[in-house]
Design a protein around this motif. Structure first.
Motif, PDB file in Angstrom:
ATOM      1  N   ASP A 118       6.276   0.131   1.213  1.00 17.86           N
ATOM      2  CA  ASP A 118       7.072   0.418   2.409  1.00 17.86           C
ATOM      3  C   ASP A 118       7.207  -0.858   3.240  1.00 17.86           C
ATOM      4  O   ASP A 118       6.202  -1.456   3.630  1.00 17.86           O
ATOM      5  CB  ASP A 118       6.389   1.520   3.230  1.00 17.86           C
ATOM      6  CG  ASP A 118       7.296   2.069   4.327  1.00 17.86           C
ATOM      7  OD1 ASP A 118       7.927   1.265   5.034  1.00 17.86           O
ATOM      8  OD2 ASP A 118       7.353   3.306   4.501  1.00 17.86           O
ATOM      9  N   ALA A 141       3.773  -4.301   3.981  1.00 14.03           N
ATOM     10  CA  ALA A 141       4.777  -4.517   5.013  1.00 14.03           C
ATOM     11  C   ALA A 141       4.460  -5.741   5.858  1.00 14.03           C
ATOM     12  O   ALA A 141       3.385  -5.836   6.448  1.00 14.03           O
ATOM     13  CB  ALA A 141       4.867  -3.265   5.899  1.00 14.03           C
ATOM     14  N   GLN A 142       5.400  -6.670   5.898  1.00 13.34           N
ATOM     15  CA  GLN A 142       5.328  -7.866   6.732  1.00 13.34           C
ATOM     16  C   GLN A 142       4.117  -8.758   6.421  1.00 13.34           C
ATOM     17  O   GLN A 142       3.736  -9.590   7.237  1.00 13.34           O
ATOM     18  CB  GLN A 142       5.336  -7.472   8.218  1.00 13.34           C
ATOM     19  CG  GLN A 142       6.569  -6.678   8.615  1.00 13.34           C
ATOM     20  CD  GLN A 142       6.555  -6.218  10.059  1.00 13.34           C
ATOM     21  OE1 GLN A 142       5.805  -6.724  10.881  1.00 13.34           O
ATOM     22  NE2 GLN A 142       7.384  -5.238  10.367  1.00 13.34           N
ATOM     23  N   ASN A 179      -2.510   2.304  -0.853  1.00 15.35           N
ATOM     24  CA  ASN A 179      -1.496   3.262  -0.399  1.00 15.35           C
ATOM     25  C   ASN A 179      -1.939   4.675  -0.765  1.00 15.35           C
ATOM     26  O   ASN A 179      -1.337   5.344  -1.597  1.00 15.35           O
ATOM     27  CB  ASN A 179      -0.129   2.927  -0.999  1.00 15.35           C
ATOM     28  CG  ASN A 179      -0.154   2.818  -2.520  1.00 15.35           C
ATOM     29  OD1 ASN A 179      -1.183   2.499  -3.117  1.00 15.35           O
ATOM     30  ND2 ASN A 179       0.975   3.082  -3.161  1.00 15.35           N
ATOM     31  N   HIS A 188      -1.034  -2.877  -0.646  1.00 21.04           N
ATOM     32  CA  HIS A 188      -1.047  -2.001   0.522  1.00 21.04           C
ATOM     33  C   HIS A 188       0.157  -1.067   0.594  1.00 21.04           C
ATOM     34  O   HIS A 188       0.307  -0.355   1.594  1.00 21.04           O
ATOM     35  CB  HIS A 188      -1.101  -2.840   1.800  1.00 21.04           C
ATOM     36  CG  HIS A 188      -2.357  -3.657   1.936  1.00 21.04           C
ATOM     37  ND1 HIS A 188      -3.605  -3.099   2.010  1.00 21.04           N
ATOM     38  CD2 HIS A 188      -2.536  -4.999   2.013  1.00 21.04           C
ATOM     39  CE1 HIS A 188      -4.511  -4.057   2.143  1.00 21.04           C
ATOM     40  NE2 HIS A 188      -3.896  -5.216   2.134  1.00 21.04           N
ATOM     41  N   ASN A 220       8.192  -1.235   6.236  1.00 20.15           N
ATOM     42  CA  ASN A 220       7.980  -1.053   7.671  1.00 20.15           C
ATOM     43  C   ASN A 220       6.581  -0.590   8.041  1.00 20.15           C
ATOM     44  O   ASN A 220       6.149  -0.771   9.180  1.00 20.15           O
ATOM     45  CB  ASN A 220       9.000  -0.045   8.225  1.00 20.15           C
ATOM     46  CG  ASN A 220      10.430  -0.524   8.081  1.00 20.15           C
ATOM     47  OD1 ASN A 220      10.754  -1.658   8.426  1.00 20.15           O
ATOM     48  ND2 ASN A 220      11.297   0.329   7.545  1.00 20.15           N
ATOM     49  N   HIS A 221       5.885   0.024   7.090  1.00 21.79           N
ATOM     50  CA  HIS A 221       4.577   0.588   7.408  1.00 21.79           C
ATOM     51  C   HIS A 221       3.565   0.221   6.322  1.00 21.79           C
ATOM     52  O   HIS A 221       3.834   0.404   5.124  1.00 21.79           O
ATOM     53  CB  HIS A 221       4.653   2.117   7.528  1.00 21.79           C
ATOM     54  CG  HIS A 221       5.629   2.589   8.555  1.00 21.79           C
ATOM     55  ND1 HIS A 221       6.925   2.927   8.230  1.00 21.79           N
ATOM     56  CD2 HIS A 221       5.500   2.768   9.896  1.00 21.79           C
ATOM     57  CE1 HIS A 221       7.567   3.304   9.331  1.00 21.79           C
ATOM     58  NE2 HIS A 221       6.728   3.213  10.355  1.00 21.79           N
ATOM     59  N   LEU A 222       2.424  -0.295   6.752  1.00 22.83           N
ATOM     60  CA  LEU A 222       1.347  -0.551   5.808  1.00 22.83           C
ATOM     61  C   LEU A 222       0.819   0.750   5.233  1.00 22.83           C
ATOM     62  O   LEU A 222       0.831   1.792   5.903  1.00 22.83           O
ATOM     63  CB  LEU A 222       0.202  -1.310   6.497  1.00 22.83           C
ATOM     64  CG  LEU A 222       0.348  -2.826   6.623  1.00 22.83           C
ATOM     65  CD1 LEU A 222      -0.807  -3.395   7.434  1.00 22.83           C
ATOM     66  CD2 LEU A 222       0.405  -3.489   5.254  1.00 22.83           C
ATOM     67  N   TYR A 223       0.359   0.679   4.005  1.00 26.73           N
ATOM     68  CA  TYR A 223      -0.299   1.782   3.303  1.00 26.73           C
ATOM     69  C   TYR A 223       0.661   2.916   2.962  1.00 26.73           C
ATOM     70  O   TYR A 223       0.232   4.002   2.607  1.00 26.73           O
ATOM     71  CB  TYR A 223      -1.487   2.336   4.116  1.00 26.73           C
ATOM     72  CG  TYR A 223      -2.289   1.257   4.806  1.00 26.73           C
ATOM     73  CD1 TYR A 223      -2.831   0.203   4.066  1.00 26.73           C
ATOM     74  CD2 TYR A 223      -2.468   1.252   6.182  1.00 26.73           C
ATOM     75  CE1 TYR A 223      -3.549  -0.814   4.695  1.00 26.73           C
ATOM     76  CE2 TYR A 223      -3.179   0.234   6.810  1.00 26.73           C
ATOM     77  CZ  TYR A 223      -3.708  -0.780   6.072  1.00 26.73           C
ATOM     78  OH  TYR A 223      -4.410  -1.791   6.692  1.00 26.73           O
ATOM     79  N   GLY A 224       1.955   2.660   3.041  1.00 28.40           N
ATOM     80  CA  GLY A 224       2.921   3.713   2.778  1.00 28.40           C
ATOM     81  C   GLY A 224       3.713   3.495   1.504  1.00 28.40           C
ATOM     82  O   GLY A 224       3.928   2.358   1.061  1.00 28.40           O
TER      83      GLY A 224
END
Length: 241
Positions: free
Chosen positions: A186, A165-166, A223, A183, A188-192
């Motif tokens: 997702d 994310a980002q 993740n 990572h 919006n969220h890291l590791y997701g």
């Protein structure tokens, strides 16, 4: 030339029933991991650097064809921000020697707030011995310049390719090996999240391209939630087999 696919860490309670049967004692989880993968990225070393005897123990426990990547301690990367790295590097080198032929890569992840500092990075890389493979993960966008990439190439240090994310996904190869951290998909969220089959096919194509260039390729899934890293890594292994 080799392709090494694994996960960031091997011991998670929520991997019970995914990688190891439930219930599996913590001390036996590594035994199940090495049956499926030939490499792992040790992340706990970021929070607390292991003793030299611990590295010697891993050298004895790990299979002959297994390679251990280790994340550099936050004392070096986040507290000191690579400033005056000599003491930490002496400690790291002593531990790295213990792994012998089972050592893979030293991952140096810089803090998101740490902006580009060419002289400091250059001095740090001068302290890394030629026999130690090192990958640098930049989280601040100011590092992504031609001058920094050229510096990494000069020292044969790998630019850590990121997916998350980002985070910018820049497919830049600066060393005799390629280092990739996945990572999670997702946005919006890291590791997701779990990577789709289409995503994994895309990464498999990239890995084959790098391997075709004669590069060793190290890929680690971060993740870990719900066992996504395990499933994604196993699928990617199958795709590049």
């Amino acid at each position: 030339m080799g392709i090494y696919i694994g996960t960031s860490g091997w011991s998670y309670d929520h991997w019970q029933g995914v990688l190891y049967p439930y219930p599996t004692p913590v001390q036996k989880r590594l035994g199940y991991y090495v049956q499926k993968f030939q490499t792992v990225e040790l992340n706990s070393s970021f929070y607390r650097w292991p003793k030299q005897s611990t590295f010697a123990g891993w050298e004895q426990r790990l299979p002959d064809n297994f390679l251990l990547t280790v994340k550099a301690p936050r004392g070096l990367t986040h507290a000191k921000k690579l400033l005056e790295p000599e003491v930490w590097m002496e400690r790291i080198k002593a531990c790295w020697h213990e792994l012998l032929h089972k050592r893979a890569v030293l991952l140096v992840q810089l803090a998101p707030q740490q902006a580009c500092d060419y002289p400091r990075l250059a001095y740090f890389l001068d302290q890394v011995p030629h026999w130690m493979r090192v990958a640098i993960e930049f989280r601040h966008p100011s590092w992504h310049t031609d001058a920094i990439f050229a510096l990494l190439e000069q020292h044969q240090a790998a630019y850590c390719i990121m997916s998350g994310a980002q985070l910018p996904c820049i497919l830049r190869v600066t060393a005799p090996f390629v280092y990739v951290r996945l990572h999670g998909p997702d946005t919006n969220h890291l590791y997701g999240g779990s990577y789709s089959d289409a995503d994994l096919h895309w990464w498999a194509d990239r890995i084959r391209e790098w391997a075709g260039m004669g590069k060793d390729v190290f890929v680690y899934f971060n993740n870990d939630g719900a066992g996504n890293a395990v499933r994604n890594a196993l699928t990617l292994q199958h795709l590049v087999a």
